[in-house]
Design an enzyme around this catalytic site. Structure first.
Site, short mmCIF file in Angstrom:
data_model
loop_
_atom_site.label_atom_id
_atom_site.label_comp_id
_atom_site.label_asym_id
_atom_site.label_seq_id
_atom_site.Cartn_x
_atom_site.Cartn_y
_atom_site.Cartn_z
N GLY A 142 -11.55 -13.45 -13.44
CA GLY A 142 -10.66 -12.30 -13.40
C GLY A 142 -10.00 -12.04 -14.73
O GLY A 142 -10.52 -12.39 -15.78
N HIS A 143 -8.80 -11.45 -14.67
CA HIS A 143 -8.08 -11.06 -15.88
C HIS A 143 -6.59 -11.15 -15.60
O HIS A 143 -6.13 -10.81 -14.51
CB HIS A 143 -8.47 -9.64 -16.28
N CYS A 171 0.83 -1.21 0.00
CA CYS A 171 0.00 0.00 0.00
C CYS A 171 0.86 1.26 0.00
O CYS A 171 0.35 2.36 -0.22
CB CYS A 171 -0.93 -0.01 1.20
N ASP A 228 -11.10 0.76 7.40
CA ASP A 228 -9.87 0.00 7.60
C ASP A 228 -8.69 0.95 7.40
O ASP A 228 -8.73 1.89 6.62
CB ASP A 228 -9.78 -1.22 6.67
N ASP A 250 -11.94 -3.80 2.75
CA ASP A 250 -12.88 -2.71 2.50
C ASP A 250 -14.33 -3.17 2.63
O ASP A 250 -15.20 -2.42 3.06
CB ASP A 250 -12.66 -2.12 1.10
#
Length: 363
Positions: free
Chosen positions: A156-157, A36, A246, A106
């Protein structure tokens, strides 16, 4: 063994000649962190989001600013969020688990139960067999986290790029959405996890040497903390929290101020009781910090009254897989913290909510 005591600094790869001068100066100042700590700073992000405006659809119940978007779907309420992380470890399994826990945070922070997850995977350049092997490891580890949360990994991708980057888009269902707004004067502020992952990740990238500590031990504890889901803590807090979020990229101070802005309140923070990961304080004292820390400080310093020192510096430390911050009725805070500690969380009451205007006092 003495040959292995003093490691030389390892220079990063040279930038291409066409890189703009501003980026070249930024790269020279401090290496870009992963996790992050690689987020865009809060100032630039706020400027970009300012032009989006309020939702125009009646079934979109929230716009930018909360942990997840809130949608009306029939008679139910659904939350949707997305997050991704630059890899800070070559262990694809460990990175997938942490990235999945981080993205699910989240949804949990909104008081919702995870429903479905889509993966976005950027693999580094590898041979076809190694690509298949790494992708299988990622999907296995992430799938285990998702199933443990009661959700389904539905697709997904994938692409190939310069480095391993993992992201997840998550939907969840909520009976009662717990947003950032709603904190009330008199509420107690409960934090479920210790802070300090950003400074530890930055120090590990730079092969820090601090005589008073072993970086490897701090790294191992931080990795375990980042991989620990906050779902059980959210299930305990959500029914009683007036507001919850969060603690991730903008640090404890940044995310607390987001809550105070949304609630029109102020807060007092008791610095000495904020839980800190082992080694984080020593690394902060030695001058280590994430590449995002300066932008985080710029976003909060003008609204925060605080003494100088490494503990205060950690309030701007970006967290990967961070804990929950909840504003709860003061009379329930002690029992909630006791229950969280029984779960194994180093939870604490770290402060109190006061009346507006928005400000944060740290003592």
């Amino acid at each position: 063994m003495a040959m292995f005591e003093d490691y030389p600094a390892m220079p990063g790869p040279a930038l291409p000649s066409a890189v703009p001068a501003a980026l070249r100066r930024a790269a020279a100042e401090r290496p870009l962190c992963a996790g992050c700590g690689a987020k865009v700073g809060p100032g630039a992000l706020s400027s970009a989001l300012a032009g989006i405006g309020a939702p125009g659809r009646a079934d979109v119940l929230s716009g930018p600013g909360d942990d997840a978007a809130v949608l009306a779907v029939g008679g139910a309420v659904q939350v949707v969020t997305t997050d991704h992380l630059r890899a800070f470890t070559p262990d694809a399994r460990a990175m997938a688990r942490i990235a999945a826990v981080h993205a699910l945070g989240d949804v949990w922070a909104m008081g919702a139960e995870p429903q479905a997850v889509l993966a976005q995977v950027i693999l580094p350049r590898l041979g076809e067999a190694m690509q298949a092997e790494m992708l299988a490891e990622i999907m296995e580890a992430a799938g285990a986290v998702v199933r443990e949360a009661g959700a389904e990994l539905v697709g997904g991708h994938t692409t190939v790029g310069a480095e391993l980057t993992l992201g997840f888009t998550v939907t969840g269902l909520a009976r009662r959405v717990v947003a950032k707004g709603g904190a009330r004067p008199g509420d107690a502020l409960v934090l479920t996890k210790a802070i300090g992952t950003g400074v530890i990740l930055a120090a590990e990238m730079g092969l820090a040497r601090v005589p008073e500590m072993m970086l490897g031990e701090a790294w191992a504890v931080a990795m375990a903390a980042m991989a620990r889901p906050v779902g059980p803590a959210a299930a305990l807090l959500a029914p009683e929290a007036h507001a919850m979020t969060d603690v991730t990229g903008f640090g404890l101070a940044g995310h607390l101020l987001e809550m105070l802005e949304a609630s029109g309140c102020s807060a007092e923070l008791d610095l000495e009781v904020v839980p800190v990961l082992p080694g984080a304080l020593e690394l902060a004292e030695a001058g280590w910090e994430s590449s995002l820390a300066a932008a985080n400080r710029a976003a909060v310093d003008w609204r925060m009254e605080a003494p100088a020192g490494p503990r205060v510096a950690l309030l701007a430390d970006p967290q990967t897989g961070g804990g929950l911050l909840a504003a709860v009725p003061a009379e329930r805070a002690g029992a909630l913290v006791d229950a969280l500690r029984e779960m194994g969380e180093p939870a604490a009451v770290i402060g109190r909510v006061g009346p507006g205007p928005v400000a944060l006092r740290v003592g």
